[in-house]
Design a protein around this motif. Structure first.
Motif, PDB file in Angstrom:
ATOM      1  N   SER A 187       0.817  -1.238   0.113  1.00  0.00           N
ATOM      2  CA  SER A 187       0.137  -0.030  -0.025  1.00  0.00           C
ATOM      3  C   SER A 187       0.894   1.149  -0.078  1.00  0.00           C
ATOM      4  N   ALA A 188       2.146   1.180   0.532  1.00  0.00           N
ATOM      5  CA  ALA A 188       3.031   2.320   0.549  1.00  0.00           C
ATOM      6  C   ALA A 188       3.471   2.460  -0.874  1.00  0.00           C
ATOM      7  N   LEU A 189       3.833   1.540  -1.373  1.00  0.00           N
ATOM      8  CA  LEU A 189       4.064   1.601  -3.084  1.00  0.00           C
ATOM      9  C   LEU A 189       2.946   2.330  -3.845  1.00  0.00           C
ATOM     10  N   ILE A 190       1.914   1.739  -3.619  1.00  0.00           N
ATOM     11  CA  ILE A 190       0.629   2.488  -4.122  1.00  0.00           C
ATOM     12  C   ILE A 190       0.532   4.123  -3.984  1.00  0.00           C
ATOM     13  N   ARG A 191       0.860   4.186  -2.550  1.00  0.00           N
ATOM     14  CA  ARG A 191       0.578   5.674  -2.264  1.00  0.00           C
ATOM     15  C   ARG A 191       1.706   6.582  -2.955  1.00  0.00           C
ATOM     16  N   GLU A 192       2.968   5.965  -3.007  1.00  0.00           N
ATOM     17  CA  GLU A 192       3.735   6.643  -3.687  1.00  0.00           C
ATOM     18  C   GLU A 192       3.439   7.328  -4.955  1.00  0.00           C
TER      19      GLU A 192
END
Ligand SMILES: Nc1ncnc2c1ncn2[C@@H]1O[C@H](COP(=O)(O)OP(=O)(O)OP(=O)(O)O)[C@@H](O)[C@H]1O
Ligand SMILES: [Mg+2]
Lengths: 270, 244
Positions: free
Chosen positions: A56-61
């Motif tokens: 989810s961190a990757l997506i938010r980046e």
């Protein structure tokens, strides 16, 4: 008209209900994963939750979205080409025994060459580009689609062809009204398979040819020994594939197989 | 049909077949299993091109009820019955009422129309096939042993259905069967096919109109044919597995 809508809504409802079973299966998998994590530690196998957070961190980046989009686009392009080429060639071969006999050995050779070899060849021919990925997908996906189409044509019910001919259908309308439905029944499972392999091959080709996308990100995670990052990318790629399959192919299949639903004891809707 | 012959892969199954059917006439073709009856019907309807011979069709358009129902499994009963109308480019608006009329004539219920063939019994499937054949109001109908797979009571009802439809719509028909009783009930004239497909061995005209024929007279006729008429002597004694 209203019944047609409620019919499909109830089918969607049944599908969502059955999704619970799928979810339970996934939870089981996650539990096993968690066990593995506790046995081997974060460095070998990060916890599922950790991976989800990383994903989810990757997506938010934001960058991840672009990479996923690129890989999906490549996979979709390769898949579309494989679907069109495989279907057209398969239908032609199905109707022409001579062409079918000629194409069998060609198919054996194409299937026999490992995909990795095609990737190497494609890198030499096209460099690290969209073409390399698409070509590899086309080569790995076309035979599956081709065989599905051939199967559909050759196993069709010839009695129905004769029936249509009696009622005045020429060759073209016999194909569009009678044969196409029977071909589709064999073609769609083949397309589902080809779509799955399109995503897998796309990631593999990207990784090996350094062509960016999810494969490129995986390669970077590997070189930085970022295990949770790598797992997160795998998770995202699988999620995209599932969305593509259940949003596009499965509904088409369900629409075409409505009559089979009617044959099931619990599927009676009248 | 004149001097028609046909072979499958070099094996001659039909030779010297010739007959004609008049307007409004229902003609039965009887013969043992494997004698080539279906092949004759398919040649007459133009599904198979014969090796030799000439076929002159005097009717405007035909329909056929096959040995099996041959319904499209993915379409509802209504969709199946509407298929010939679709092929004949009948506009969509008029199709619905014609499908309903044909279905009722074939003894289907209006609520059956939305079902798929897999949901129907064998008899209802064959009724759908008959409705599909009647829906375009053809002036010639081919029946290829349509009721062989049905039980005796159902078979009788289906035969009555065909007799009534023939009387109402005045179509001509070639009715293929290996059941002599069925042939006598339904038709004006009976043709007997040679057990080896070597020509039509003879014909018998049945007195009276099928619609007004009484049950005892049909039975007496059958007894007479089987007992005294040499033409029908071989009708039940060929084993189709023994054909060369
Ligand atoms: N498509 C085909 N290819 C090869 N041989 C065939 C084919 N169709 C029929 N035959 C042969 O032709 C002969 C006549 O077949 P046909 O189906 O016309 O018989 P029939 O009188 O209709 O028999 P039944 O009463 O069992 O339906 C049989 O010996 C059969 O084996
Ligand atoms: Mg037959």
């Amino acid at each position: 008209m209203i019944r047609a809508v409620t019919d499909r809504l109830s089918r969607l409802g049944r599908f969502l209900w059955s999704a619970w079973a799928g979810l339970a299966g996934l939870c089981l998998l996650a539990a096993l994963w968690q066990l593995g994590h506790e046995a081997y530690g974060s460095f070998i196998l990060p916890a599922p939750l950790e991976t989800l957070q990383a994903a989810s961190a990757l997506i938010r980046e934001g960058e991840a979205q672009a990479l996923l989009w690129l890989t999906s686009l490549r996979a979709a392009l390769g898949f579309a080409l494989a679907a069109v080429i495989g279907t057209v060639a398969g239908v032609i071969a199905g109707y022409s025994p001579a062409i079918l006999r000629l194409s069998r050995p060609v198919l054996t050779v194409v299937i026999g060459v490992p995909p990795i070899a095609w990737i190497v060849l494609a890198i030499i021919w096209f460099g690290a580009s969209m073409m390399t990925v698409a070509l590899t997908i086309v080569i790995s996906g076309t035979p599956v689609v081709f065989m599905g189409a051939v199967e559909g044509v050759t196993t069709r019910d010839r009695g129905l062809d004769a029936m249509a001919e009696v009622f005045g259908a020429g060759p073209i309308r016999r194909f569009t009204h009678i044969a196409s439905r029977q071909i589709a029944a064999h073609l769609l499972p083949a397309l589902v398979l080809a779509l799955g392999s399109a995503f897998k091959v796309a990631v593999m080709a990207e990784l090996l040819s350094n062509a960016g996308g999810v494969g490129g990100a995986l390669a970077r995670a590997r070189s930085m020994l970022d295990i949770s990052g790598a797992m997160a990318w795998v998770l995202l790629a699988v999620a995209v594939l599932i969305v593509a399959e259940y949003a596009v192919l499965r509904p088409i299949q369900a629409e075409l197989e409505r009559w089979r639903e009617a044959a099931r004891p619990w599927g009676v809707k009248h | 049909m004149q001097g028609v012959s046909h072979s499958y892969f070099g094996r001659k199954v039909l030779d010297g077949i010739g007959f004609s059917i008049g307007e409004g006439e229902v003609v039965s073709l009887v013969g043992p299993s494997g004698s080539g009856k279906s092949t004759i019907a398919h040649i007459a309807a133009g599904l198979i091109t014969p090796r030799s011979g000439r076929i002159t069709r005097g009717y405007r358009h035909h329909a056929m009820v096959f040995q099996e129902p041959r319904l499209m499994p993915w379409a509802t009963v209504a969709g199946n019955i509407a298929f010939p109308l679709k092929m004949a480019h009948v506009p969509r608006e008029t199709r619905v009422s014609r499908v309903l009329a044909a279905a009722l004539a074939a003894g289907l219920m209006p609520e059956d129309l939305d079902k798929y063939p897999v949901e129907l019994s064998g008899g209802m499937r064959q009724r759908s096939a008959i409705a599909r054949a009647l829906v375009t109001e053809p002036d010639f109908l081919y029946f290829d042993e349509p009721f062989t797979a049905l039980d005796v009571a159902l078979k009788r009802r289906m035969q009555d259905l065909v007799i009534a439809a023939a009387a109402a719509a005045r179509f001509s028909a070639l009715f293929i069967t290996h059941d002599l009783m069925e042939a006598i009930r339904i038709s004006h004239r009976i043709l007997v096919l040679d057990p080896m497909g070597q020509g039509i061995t003879g014909e018998r005209i049945i007195a009276g109109d099928p619609a007004t024929r009484s049950e005892p007279s049909v039975f007496a006729q059958r007894e007479a044919f089987l007992g005294e008429d040499p033409l029908f002597a071989h009708i039940h004694d060929l084993d189709e597995r023994l054909r060369p």
